[in-house]
Design an enzyme around this catalytic site. Structure first.
Site, mmCIF file in Angstrom:
data_model
loop_
_atom_site.group_PDB
_atom_site.id
_atom_site.type_symbol
_atom_site.label_atom_id
_atom_site.label_comp_id
_atom_site.label_asym_id
_atom_site.label_seq_id
_atom_site.Cartn_x
_atom_site.Cartn_y
_atom_site.Cartn_z
ATOM 1 N N CYS A 1 35.139 30.922 40.092
ATOM 2 C CA CYS A 1 33.740 31.313 40.262
ATOM 3 C C CYS A 1 32.832 30.145 39.857
ATOM 4 O O CYS A 1 32.804 29.146 40.563
ATOM 5 C CB CYS A 1 33.454 32.600 39.498
ATOM 6 S SG CYS A 1 31.919 33.422 39.999
ATOM 7 N N HIS B 1 37.847 36.166 41.433
ATOM 8 C CA HIS B 1 38.330 36.270 40.053
ATOM 9 C C HIS B 1 39.768 36.790 40.016
ATOM 10 O O HIS B 1 39.991 38.003 39.850
ATOM 11 C CB HIS B 1 37.429 37.211 39.253
ATOM 12 C CG HIS B 1 36.096 36.642 38.918
ATOM 13 N ND1 HIS B 1 35.878 35.865 37.801
ATOM 14 C CD2 HIS B 1 34.906 36.715 39.571
ATOM 15 C CE1 HIS B 1 34.609 35.489 37.755
ATOM 16 N NE2 HIS B 1 33.998 35.991 38.824
ATOM 17 N N GLU C 1 41.711 36.624 37.630
ATOM 18 C CA GLU C 1 42.012 37.075 36.261
ATOM 19 C C GLU C 1 41.510 38.480 35.954
ATOM 20 O O GLU C 1 41.874 39.078 34.934
ATOM 21 C CB GLU C 1 41.411 36.090 35.242
ATOM 22 C CG GLU C 1 39.937 36.277 34.911
ATOM 23 C CD GLU C 1 38.958 35.784 35.975
ATOM 24 O OE1 GLU C 1 37.750 35.759 35.679
ATOM 25 O OE2 GLU C 1 39.396 35.444 37.094
#
Length: 239
Positions: free
Chosen positions: A91, A181, A183
């Site tokens: 990001c 993202h 994660e």
């Protein structure tokens, strides 16, 4: 031989490495998280680390007035590129990587993405060290209004979405930037600002439900991509 070390720059209190950190540790890497947002100093060099990960945050890559540590983070990204040390920018981190290499990033680009989003891999991803042999379309969680509007010279464009073309790219053989993202797990969506989501035309509960439905494929895919990144880090450290 000691475990390779990965420096992770965290830009916001809620924006930690989450399952990405667990996946990297599972692959035998030591993960050093620097919570830069709370005043912890970002290292001046990468001498003690074999790789760099820069996480997301609600800043532009050069928003030094609000986030003064970004200047040093940009310096680390340049070092990673010049030294061939593996880097993953997520990001804001991906935008920062693009900017330091000569690309363009636009604030409030007008096409926000939130929640589980279908990422379409391009033909260029077929022989990429991280993205090869993945499904042509795979979900990932998005949460951004800023966007890369021009890739750096020499970048390999790997993935796109309907709203945001530059979802993943590679510089050289060891540096990657992504807009999404990998994660983030679905429950993180429930912590977002519901009013802000509504202003952008999104319903928080529906976003969460869709992310839960998509997470089996998403987690499996981004776990594999993380494993491959760790493999690049291990190879680089041995070299």
């Amino acid at each position: 031989m000691s475990q390779p070390r990965v420096l992770v720059v965290q830009n916001t209190p809620a924006g930690g490495p989450r399952r990405l950190g667990d996946w990297l540790r599972d692959e035998g890497l030591t993960v050093d998280v620097v919570p830069a947002f709370d005043g912890t100093s970002v290292p001046g060099t990468l001498k003690k680390h074999d790789a760099l990960v820069v996480l997301g945050g609600g800043y532009m890559p050069d928003d030094d007035h609000r986030a003064p540590w970004l200047a040093q983070t940009r310096s680390l990204a340049v070092q990673a590129l010049e030294q061939g040390r593996p880097m993953l920018g997520i990001c804001l981190g991906g935008q920062l990587l693009a900017q330091v290499a000569g690309g363009q990033v636009q604030a409030d680009a007008g096409r926000p993405e939130h929640g589980s989003t279908q990422i379409r891999l391009r033909a260029e991803a077929r022989d990429d060290a991280l993205f090869r042999d993945l499904p042509t379309i795979v979900p990932a969680i998005e949460h951004h209004v800023d966007a890369i509007t021009e890739l750096p010279p020499g970048a390999v464009w790997l993935a796109s979405t309907e709203r945001c073309p530059y979802q993943a790219f590679r510089l050289g053989d060891t540096a990657w930037g992504v807009q999404f993202h990998p994660e983030v797990a679905p429950d993180r969506i429930l912590e977002w600002d519901a009013d802000r989501l509504r202003q952008h035309g999104f319903n928080q509960e529906r976003l969460h439900q869709q992310a839960v439905a998509d997470d089996h494929l998403a987690a499996r895919t981004w776990r594999e991509v993380t494993r491959r990144f760790a493999e690049v880090v291990n190879q680089s450290a041995r070299g």
